[in-house]
Design a protein around this motif. Structure first.
Motif, short mmCIF file in Angstrom:
data_model
loop_
_atom_site.label_atom_id
_atom_site.label_comp_id
_atom_site.label_asym_id
_atom_site.label_seq_id
_atom_site.Cartn_x
_atom_site.Cartn_y
_atom_site.Cartn_z
N HIS A 1 0.84 -1.20 0.00
CA HIS A 1 0.00 0.00 0.00
C HIS A 1 0.87 1.26 0.00
O HIS A 1 0.63 2.21 -0.75
N HIS A 2 1.92 1.26 0.85
CA HIS A 2 2.84 2.39 0.89
C HIS A 2 3.60 2.53 -0.43
O HIS A 2 3.79 3.64 -0.93
N ASP B 1 4.54 8.70 7.47
CA ASP B 1 4.79 8.20 8.82
C ASP B 1 5.69 6.96 8.78
O ASP B 1 6.48 6.73 9.68
N ALA B 2 5.58 6.18 7.71
CA ALA B 2 6.39 4.96 7.57
C ALA B 2 7.84 5.28 7.18
O ALA B 2 8.75 4.56 7.58
N SER C 1 0.07 8.10 5.89
CA SER C 1 0.54 6.78 6.31
C SER C 1 1.93 6.50 5.74
O SER C 1 2.81 6.00 6.44
N PRO D 1 -5.04 10.53 3.49
CA PRO D 1 -4.73 9.54 4.54
C PRO D 1 -3.64 8.54 4.11
O PRO D 1 -2.79 8.16 4.90
N ASP D 2 -3.66 8.14 2.84
CA ASP D 2 -2.62 7.24 2.32
C ASP D 2 -1.26 7.92 2.33
O ASP D 2 -0.24 7.31 2.65
#
Length: 93
Positions: free
Chosen positions: A13-14, A40-41, A37, A33-34
């Motif tokens: 997904h990332h 943040d990763a 995320s 939101p993606d």
């Protein structure tokens, strides 16, 4: 299709979100939101007052207002692409 290079710890997904940001030509819908995320990763996301966010990847930090809409606008995508490429993320040939 080219795959994004980067840390092996990114899930599919990332990697999809990273690819959309790096190859964005205005025709993709990149959801906020993606994007958060992913950031943040690969780095850090810090909330500040007034709805501002400090997004840090590597030595690059960008301060943005959180978008009110679901998708990331083009100027934000351009900023994120610059930040990610400066941190060593790119599309493999």
């Amino acid at each position: 299709m080219s795959a994004p290079s980067g840390p092996a710890h990114l899930d599919s997904h990332h990697r999809t979100t990273l690819r959309k940001i790096l190859q964005h030509d205005g025709g993709h819908n990149i959801e906020w939101p993606d994007t958060l995320s992913l950031l943040d990763a690969v780095g850090s996301v810090t909330e500040h007052s007034g709805g501002k966010l400090a997004l840090t990847v590597g030595k690059q930090t960008v301060v943005l207002e959180a978008p009110r809409q679901k998708n990331v606008d083009l100027p934000t995508v351009v900023q994120l692409r610059r930040m990610l490429t400066a941190a060593g993320y790119h599309l493999e040939a």
